[in-house]
Enzyme design. Structure first.
Site, PDB file in Angstrom:
ATOM      1  N   ARG A 125       5.035   7.761  -4.033  1.00 31.70           N
ATOM      2  CA  ARG A 125       4.864   6.392  -3.547  1.00 31.70           C
ATOM      3  C   ARG A 125       6.130   5.599  -3.906  1.00 31.70           C
ATOM      4  O   ARG A 125       7.032   6.102  -4.568  1.00 31.70           O
ATOM      5  CB  ARG A 125       3.581   5.730  -4.070  1.00 31.70           C
ATOM      6  CG  ARG A 125       3.073   6.103  -5.421  1.00 31.70           C
ATOM      7  CD  ARG A 125       3.800   5.581  -6.615  1.00 31.70           C
ATOM      8  NE  ARG A 125       4.200   4.202  -6.523  1.00 31.70           N
ATOM      9  CZ  ARG A 125       5.214   3.678  -7.166  1.00 31.70           C
ATOM     10  NH1 ARG A 125       5.971   4.445  -7.970  1.00 31.70           N
ATOM     11  NH2 ARG A 125       5.549   2.432  -7.053  1.00 31.70           N
ATOM     12  N   GLY A 126       6.164   4.316  -3.473  1.00 31.31           N
ATOM     13  CA  GLY A 126       7.374   3.520  -3.634  1.00 31.31           C
ATOM     14  C   GLY A 126       8.197   3.636  -2.364  1.00 31.31           C
ATOM     15  O   GLY A 126       8.413   4.748  -1.854  1.00 31.31           O
ATOM     16  N   ALA A 127       8.637   2.476  -1.845  1.00 33.36           N
ATOM     17  CA  ALA A 127       9.235   2.458  -0.502  1.00 33.36           C
ATOM     18  C   ALA A 127      10.366   3.483  -0.299  1.00 33.36           C
ATOM     19  O   ALA A 127      10.300   4.302   0.633  1.00 33.36           O
ATOM     20  CB  ALA A 127       9.700   1.039  -0.174  1.00 33.36           C
ATOM     21  N   ARG A 163       1.816   5.571   5.984  1.00 30.61           N
ATOM     22  CA  ARG A 163       1.693   4.241   5.357  1.00 30.61           C
ATOM     23  C   ARG A 163       2.469   3.245   6.227  1.00 30.61           C
ATOM     24  O   ARG A 163       3.611   3.514   6.599  1.00 30.61           O
ATOM     25  CB  ARG A 163       2.239   4.266   3.917  1.00 30.61           C
ATOM     26  CG  ARG A 163       1.455   5.239   3.018  1.00 30.61           C
ATOM     27  CD  ARG A 163       1.731   5.009   1.556  1.00 30.61           C
ATOM     28  NE  ARG A 163       1.143   3.768   1.074  1.00 30.61           N
ATOM     29  CZ  ARG A 163       1.405   3.248  -0.120  1.00 30.61           C
ATOM     30  NH1 ARG A 163       2.249   3.851  -0.928  1.00 30.61           N
ATOM     31  NH2 ARG A 163       0.839   2.116  -0.491  1.00 30.61           N
ATOM     32  N   GLN A 166      -0.011   1.019 -11.016  1.00 32.17           N
ATOM     33  CA  GLN A 166       1.353   1.565 -11.056  1.00 32.17           C
ATOM     34  C   GLN A 166       2.128   0.990 -12.254  1.00 32.17           C
ATOM     35  O   GLN A 166       3.044   1.630 -12.763  1.00 32.17           O
ATOM     36  CB  GLN A 166       2.116   1.226  -9.769  1.00 32.17           C
ATOM     37  CG  GLN A 166       1.642   1.948  -8.534  1.00 32.17           C
ATOM     38  CD  GLN A 166       0.635   1.138  -7.764  1.00 32.17           C
ATOM     39  OE1 GLN A 166      -0.099   0.321  -8.332  1.00 32.17           O
ATOM     40  NE2 GLN A 166       0.560   1.352  -6.461  1.00 32.17           N
ATOM     41  N   ASP A 174       8.880  -3.692  -0.216  1.00 32.56           N
ATOM     42  CA  ASP A 174       8.513  -2.679   0.781  1.00 32.56           C
ATOM     43  C   ASP A 174       9.086  -3.004   2.150  1.00 32.56           C
ATOM     44  O   ASP A 174       9.335  -2.116   2.959  1.00 32.56           O
ATOM     45  CB  ASP A 174       7.001  -2.519   0.848  1.00 32.56           C
ATOM     46  CG  ASP A 174       6.518  -1.801  -0.401  1.00 32.56           C
ATOM     47  OD1 ASP A 174       6.332  -2.474  -1.430  1.00 32.56           O
ATOM     48  OD2 ASP A 174       6.398  -0.567  -0.362  1.00 32.56           O
ATOM     49  N   ASN A 209       5.688  -6.910  -0.843  1.00 30.73           N
ATOM     50  CA  ASN A 209       5.715  -6.011  -2.002  1.00 30.73           C
ATOM     51  C   ASN A 209       4.277  -5.879  -2.509  1.00 30.73           C
ATOM     52  O   ASN A 209       3.355  -6.488  -1.957  1.00 30.73           O
ATOM     53  CB  ASN A 209       6.655  -6.559  -3.091  1.00 30.73           C
ATOM     54  CG  ASN A 209       6.912  -5.534  -4.189  1.00 30.73           C
ATOM     55  OD1 ASN A 209       7.270  -4.386  -3.898  1.00 30.73           O
ATOM     56  ND2 ASN A 209       6.717  -5.908  -5.441  1.00 30.73           N
ATOM     57  N   LYS A 210       4.103  -5.102  -3.541  1.00 34.59           N
ATOM     58  CA  LYS A 210       2.770  -4.811  -4.071  1.00 34.59           C
ATOM     59  C   LYS A 210       1.935  -6.072  -4.240  1.00 34.59           C
ATOM     60  O   LYS A 210       2.434  -7.113  -4.658  1.00 34.59           O
ATOM     61  CB  LYS A 210       2.939  -4.078  -5.413  1.00 34.59           C
ATOM     62  CG  LYS A 210       1.681  -3.682  -6.132  1.00 34.59           C
ATOM     63  CD  LYS A 210       0.711  -2.885  -5.287  1.00 34.59           C
ATOM     64  CE  LYS A 210       1.316  -1.637  -4.691  1.00 34.59           C
ATOM     65  NZ  LYS A 210       0.486  -1.087  -3.584  1.00 34.59           N
TER      66      LYS A 210
HETATM   67  O1  MRU Z   1       1.707   1.343  -3.069  1.00 36.57           O
HETATM   68  P1  MRU Z   1       3.035   1.691  -3.688  1.00 36.57           P
HETATM   69  O2  MRU Z   1       2.915   2.187  -5.088  1.00 36.57           O
HETATM   70  O3  MRU Z   1       3.838   2.612  -2.795  1.00 36.57           O
HETATM   71  O4  MRU Z   1       3.799   0.302  -3.737  1.00 36.57           O
HETATM   72  C1  MRU Z   1       5.115   0.280  -4.227  1.00 36.57           C
HETATM   73  C2  MRU Z   1       5.700  -1.074  -4.339  1.00 36.57           C
HETATM   74  O5  MRU Z   1       5.126  -2.058  -3.937  1.00 36.57           O
HETATM   75  C3  MRU Z   1       7.104  -1.140  -4.872  1.00 36.57           C
HETATM   76  O6  MRU Z   1       7.311  -2.329  -5.578  1.00 36.57           O
HETATM   77  C4  MRU Z   1       8.090  -1.096  -3.702  1.00 36.57           C
HETATM   78  O7  MRU Z   1       7.803   0.004  -2.881  1.00 36.57           O
HETATM   79  C5  MRU Z   1       9.488  -1.011  -4.153  1.00 36.57           C
HETATM   80  S1  MRU Z   1       9.862   0.552  -4.881  1.00 36.57           S
HETATM   81  C6  MRU Z   1      11.503   0.566  -5.282  1.00 36.57           C
END
Ligand code: MRU
Length: 350
Positions: A45-47, A87, A194, A235, A245-246
């Site tokens: 996970r993470g963009a 996603r 996370q 994201d 973002n999250k």
């Molecule tokens: O649902 P996730 O864990 O994929 O969400 C991730 C985030 O919101 C991060 O802050 C974002 O992707 C930046 S990662 C460098």
């Protein structure tokens, strides 16, 4: 620093982030289907990392292609769509798949063995470049921070969310090396934690001082004057600077504004989507209600409870003090400066 994704030549090894921090276990993915499932289930996970994993997934699909040359395009596009459907919010996924398609479009001139190698090479380049990009984000972002900074962050925008090093945590890492960090506050990041499972673990591995809080404590620590800056990842950033973002990031930005604390976004260019003007056009993923109703199989509420589970929110650009990228800080007004900055860097190209 731990690598969240390793390419072995035949497969990718993905660190299963659902099992952290209790177990450090890599899962082998040999097919695009396996990679797509790992992305959907948040094992990866993470963009930026979603984009990297998807690029390898597509490269692996073509590596295993056994059909006729005439069918290759529909095969490629089928797997591209499968990976793209995992996603919806992080634009890095579509950016990375788009880069892979650019390579695919050269195939007719070059042949299938060329394509198989070129796709693997492109995925490897995306991974290697991402680490360098994060280090550059760290170098630029560190300059924004004063000595003894106390930084609040949310989710995990670290090595675990990228090729390595991290965006928001990349800034913190570089600043820590310069002796500038006295405290990182990590929001636990409900519902899937996370922050507590990943960010705390990742920073402790690097001996960076981190203290965990629940998301609802952020306002209180700001009121106590214990936060000098908020740094979050992203994201997707719209052309006007509105940033997805999250879930919970918007709340932090509003609180930071009220307490006159600078709120920064750290993200690579590949997170900027100049095809959409404002954050209202960013698709927000809604995930399973079970993420809120249960944790690792334990009921946290009445099983029949009604639940809303958006995975992201959008922070309006007015609340953002600066966007830290690999090519420097983009300052407000973002409506003008994002396009101008990217045009200067890319020579007008996207
Ligand atoms: O649902 P996730 O864990 O994929 O969400 C991730 C985030 O919101 C991060 O802050 C974002 O992707 C930046 S990662 C460098």
């Amino acid at each position: 620093m731990i690598a969240p994704l390793i390419f072995t030549g035949q497969a990718i090894e993905l660190l299963d982030q659902n099992r952290l921090p209790d177990e450090v276990i890599y899962e082998t993915c040999q097919t695009a289907e396996e990679v797509a499932a790992a992305i959907r289930e948040l094992k990866v996970r993470g963009a930026p990392l979603i984009g990297i994993a998807a690029a390898f997934g597509l490269a692996l699909a073509v590596k295993h292609y056994k059909g006729a040359p005439e069918q290759l395009e529909s095969y490629f596009l089928k797997y591209k769509s499968l990976l793209a459907a995992t996603r919806p919010t992080a634009v890095n996924l579509f950016w990375a798949l788009g880069r892979m398609e650019e390579v695919f479009r050269q195939y007719e001139k070059q042949g299938i063995s060329w394509l198989q190698e070129a796709l693997i090479k492109t995925a490897e380049d995306i991974l290697a470049q991402d680490i360098k990009i994060n280090q550059a984000i760290g170098d630029h972002g560190e300059k924004l921070l004063k000595e003894n900074s106390r930084i609040l962050t949310i989710c995990n925008a670290g090595a675990l969310a990228t090729g390595g090093y991290g965006t928001a945590l990349g800034v913190i890492r570089t600043a820590h090396r310069q002796g500038k960090i006295s405290q990182v506050w990590a929001c636990e990041t409900r519902p899937v934690l996370q922050g507590s499972r990943l960010t705390v673990w990742e920073l402790m591995q690097d001996k960076i001082p981190v203290t965990l809080i629940t998301d609802s404590m952020a306002g209180y620590i700001m009121q106590l004057n214990l936060v000098d800056a908020v740094i979050a990842g992203a994201d997707r950033i719209a052309a006007n600077g509105d940033t997805a973002n999250k879930i919970g990031t918007y709340t932090l930005a509003v609180l930071a504004d009220y307490h006159h604390i600078p709120f920064y976004i750290a993200a690579p260019h590949s997170t900027v989507d100049v095809n959409i003007e404002t954050g209202s056009q960013i698709p927000i993923e809604e995930r399973s209600h079970l993420e809120i109703k249960q944790f690792r199989g334990i009921n946290l509420t009445v099983p029949e409870a009604s639940v809303f589970n958006p995975a992201f929110d959008v922070t309006p650009q007015q609340l953002i003090a600066g966007i830290i990228t690999e090519s420097g800080i983009i300052n407000p007004p973002f409506q003008k400066n994002i396009r101008q900055h990217l045009m200067q860097i890319r020579g007008g190209e996207r």
